[in-house]
Design a protein around this motif. Structure first.
Motif, PDB file in Angstrom:
ATOM      1  N   LYS A   1       0.813  -1.216   0.000  1.00 25.25           N
ATOM      2  CA  LYS A   1       0.000   0.000   0.000  1.00 25.25           C
ATOM      3  C   LYS A   1       0.844   1.262   0.000  1.00 25.25           C
ATOM      4  CE  LYS A   1      -0.796  -0.039   5.035  1.00 25.25           C
ATOM      5  NZ  LYS A   1      -0.234  -1.390   5.279  1.00 25.25           N
TER       6      LYS A   1
ATOM      7  N   THR B   1      -9.880  -3.791   4.207  1.00 28.82           N
ATOM      8  CA  THR B   1      -8.722  -3.039   3.761  1.00 28.82           C
ATOM      9  C   THR B   1      -8.949  -2.460   2.373  1.00 28.82           C
ATOM     10  OG1 THR B   1      -7.222  -4.435   5.062  1.00 28.82           O
ATOM     11  CG2 THR B   1      -6.246  -3.189   3.244  1.00 28.82           C
TER      12      THR B   1
ATOM     13  N   GLU C   1     -11.748  -1.548   0.953  1.00 29.85           N
ATOM     14  CA  GLU C   1     -12.639  -0.398   0.986  1.00 29.85           C
ATOM     15  C   GLU C   1     -11.975   0.808   1.647  1.00 29.85           C
ATOM     16  OE1 GLU C   1     -15.800   2.078   0.401  1.00 29.85           O
ATOM     17  OE2 GLU C   1     -15.279   0.148  -0.542  1.00 29.85           O
ATOM     18  N   GLU C   2     -11.216   0.572   2.710  1.00 27.27           N
ATOM     19  CA  GLU C   2     -10.527   1.680   3.380  1.00 27.27           C
ATOM     20  C   GLU C   2      -9.558   2.379   2.443  1.00 27.27           C
ATOM     21  OE1 GLU C   2      -8.710  -0.131   6.748  1.00 27.27           O
ATOM     22  OE2 GLU C   2     -10.512  -0.022   8.003  1.00 27.27           O
ATOM     23  N   LEU C   3      -8.777   1.611   1.695  1.00 30.45           N
ATOM     24  CA  LEU C   3      -7.795   2.211   0.791  1.00 30.45           C
ATOM     25  C   LEU C   3      -8.475   2.831  -0.426  1.00 30.45           C
ATOM     26  CD1 LEU C   3      -5.012  -0.520   1.001  1.00 30.45           C
ATOM     27  CD2 LEU C   3      -4.952   1.780   1.992  1.00 30.45           C
ATOM     28  N   ARG C   4      -9.531   2.200  -0.918  1.00 31.94           N
ATOM     29  CA  ARG C   4     -10.265   2.778  -2.050  1.00 31.94           C
ATOM     30  C   ARG C   4     -10.793   4.160  -1.684  1.00 31.94           C
ATOM     31  NH1 ARG C   4     -14.810   4.235  -3.833  1.00 31.94           N
ATOM     32  NH2 ARG C   4     -15.894   3.710  -1.896  1.00 31.94           N
ATOM     33  N   THR C   5     -11.350   4.271  -0.471  1.00 35.30           N
ATOM     34  CA  THR C   5     -11.893   5.550  -0.020  1.00 35.30           C
ATOM     35  C   THR C   5     -10.788   6.566   0.246  1.00 35.30           C
ATOM     36  OG1 THR C   5     -13.783   4.410   0.985  1.00 35.30           O
ATOM     37  CG2 THR C   5     -13.322   6.652   1.746  1.00 35.30           C
ATOM     38  N   LYS C   6      -9.737   6.130   0.919  1.00 41.30           N
ATOM     39  CA  LYS C   6      -8.647   7.045   1.285  1.00 41.30           C
ATOM     40  C   LYS C   6      -8.023   7.686   0.060  1.00 41.30           C
ATOM     41  CE  LYS C   6      -4.196   7.204   3.689  1.00 41.30           C
ATOM     42  NZ  LYS C   6      -3.237   6.470   4.558  1.00 41.30           N
ATOM     43  N   TYR C   7      -7.824   6.902  -1.006  1.00 36.65           N
ATOM     44  CA  TYR C   7      -7.125   7.410  -2.193  1.00 36.65           C
ATOM     45  C   TYR C   7      -8.075   7.688  -3.365  1.00 36.65           C
ATOM     46  CZ  TYR C   7      -2.825   6.166   0.223  1.00 36.65           C
ATOM     47  OH  TYR C   7      -1.796   6.088   1.136  1.00 36.65           O
ATOM     48  N   ASN C   8      -9.379   7.577  -3.113  1.00 37.63           N
ATOM     49  CA  ASN C   8     -10.372   7.870  -4.143  1.00 37.63           C
ATOM     50  C   ASN C   8     -10.095   7.075  -5.421  1.00 37.63           C
ATOM     51  OD1 ASN C   8     -12.674   9.114  -5.216  1.00 37.63           O
ATOM     52  ND2 ASN C   8     -11.485  10.817  -6.079  1.00 37.63           N
TER      53      ASN C   8
ATOM     54  N   ASP D   1       3.399   5.432   5.233  1.00 39.63           N
ATOM     55  CA  ASP D   1       2.049   5.486   5.773  1.00 39.63           C
ATOM     56  C   ASP D   1       1.902   4.615   7.013  1.00 39.63           C
ATOM     57  OD1 ASP D   1      -0.813   6.300   5.441  1.00 39.63           O
ATOM     58  OD2 ASP D   1      -1.069   4.126   5.279  1.00 39.63           O
ATOM     59  N   ASP D   2       2.573   3.478   7.027  1.00 36.90           N
ATOM     60  CA  ASP D   2       2.437   2.521   8.131  1.00 36.90           C
ATOM     61  C   ASP D   2       3.820   2.145   8.657  1.00 36.90           C
ATOM     62  OD1 ASP D   2       1.701   0.595   9.925  1.00 36.90           O
ATOM     63  OD2 ASP D   2       1.059  -0.874   8.437  1.00 36.90           O
TER      64      ASP D   2
END
Length: 370
Positions: A17, A41, A43-50, A303-304
């Motif tokens: 990621k 994960t 959905e979270e990344l899809r939303t975070k990075y549009n 990021d992590d």
């Protein structure tokens, strides 16, 4: 700069990621997709990075056949590398894959052949070749400041019993995935490995040794190099050895030598004649990168930072934007990458053959060429 636009899908959202924002800010990217088996994960990344929902996948098998995907970047567990790389190349996709290329000689050969058939770019994303520490030493070699290189040594000592590593790592033979310790030694000499003699040392616990049928806690290899009188030495350990993480290279020349720090943040050492020695902080490498992604060499851009690979790998030495830049440049310029399939095979086979040598009591093994 070319205005060609590439759509890439990154497979594996562990430290994979971390590549999402780098690709997104590269000027030759059209869209970035991701693949992970974890729906939360995803959905979270899809939303975070549009990200485009049409390019967010739970199953790798859904990706290679997509006409709207130009490139696939594999950042998955080692046992998946060969299968996914071959599926990507056989679908005529540009393909990047984290180390190692594969786990067997046969799969390395298959990938080299698939790359040739496809005519697409392949790149093994070896972080050790793009750390600020290695790029500093490589510059010393290429500018002649080291003089004639006389000897190189590498090591990769890691405690993979720490929480966070996949179950498949338990008992993994040390040199079977030796590229972090081996590839800098070969690259700084601008050559490949020809033969190897390797010895195993110590013993793993019965539980660990039974998993791969490999008893050794440590494996140390010496390599002869093509068109060179330099011998390269590499050591690797993953379990049942107590030491702080170390992924290092040392290079000794007629004018100057470089030694990796003994302790993290202790600083590296330059020897420049007689008894002279000085500790140095190697400079950042952002000046080697295009403006939109140069800031990603900084550790605070991770990021992590608590991901186990970063905790033990010192943030991979600022290597990630270099890997993206080279992979994208090879695609845009229609050339082989800096770690093309044939070279990646040599770096990977050097470790595979080293382990084979250790299991055969130190027999000299010729490293295959494809």
């Amino acid at each position: 700069m070319s205005d060609q636009k590439i759509t890439v899908v990154i497979v594996g959202m562990g430290f994979g990621k971390e590549f999402i924002p780098i690709y997104l800010q590269h000027p030759n990217i059209n869209k970035v997709g991701i693949c992970t088996r974890n729906p939360k994960t995803l959905e979270e990344l899809r939303t975070k990075y549009n990200l485009d929902p049409e390019l967010c996948f739970e199953h790798f098998e859904d990706i290679p056949g997509r006409d709207d995907v130009d490139a696939i970047h594999v950042v998955t567990p080692v046992p998946d590398h060969a299968r996914m790389t071959l599926a990507s190349l056989n679908a005529n996709k540009h393909t990047a894959c984290t180390i190692p290329m594969a786990m067997t000689k046969e799969d390395c050969q298959a990938i080299v052949e698939a790359k040739r058939r496809s005519g697409k770019v392949y790149m093994m994303m070896e972080t050790a070749l793009y750390t600020r520490e290695f790029l500093y030493g490589l510059n010393l070699a290429e500018t002649g400041e080291l003089g004639r290189i006389q000897f190189v040594r590498g090591s990769h000592i890691q405690d993979m019993s720490m929480e966070g590593w996949g179950e498949y790592w338990k008992g993994y033979p040390p040199m079977l995935n030796g590229t972090h310790a081996i590839s800098p030694l070969l690259r700084i000499n601008n050559t490949t490995a020809e033969t190897v003699v390797c010895h195993g040392s110590g013993r793993l616990s019965d539980d660990l040794s039974s998993r791969y049928g490999s008893p050794f806690a440590v494996e140390t290899a010496t390599f002869t190099l093509k068109n060179s009188d330099v011998i390269a030495e590499a050591t690797r350990s993953l379990f049942d050895v107590v030491r702080q993480y170390r992924e290092s290279y040392d290079v000794y020349g007629t004018k100057m030598s470089f030694e990796w720090e003994q302790l993290q943040d202790e600083e590296h050492v330059i020897f420049d004649g007689g008894e002279n020695a000085k500790r140095i902080n190697v400079p950042d490498t952002d000046e080697l990168l295009i403006d939109p992604i140069k800031h990603f060499t900084k550790r605070e851009k991770i990021d992590d930072p608590n991901h186990v690979s970063f905790l033990q790998g010192a943030g991979h030495g600022g290597s990630h934007p270099h890997l993206v830049q080279e992979f994208m440049a090879a695609i845009i310029e229609g050339r082989n990458s800096a770690v093309d399939a044939e070279l990646a095979a040599n770096y990977t086979l050097a470790g595979i053959c080293a382990h084979e040598s250790a299991m055969k009591g130190g027999e000299r093994i010729t490293i295959p060429t494809y």
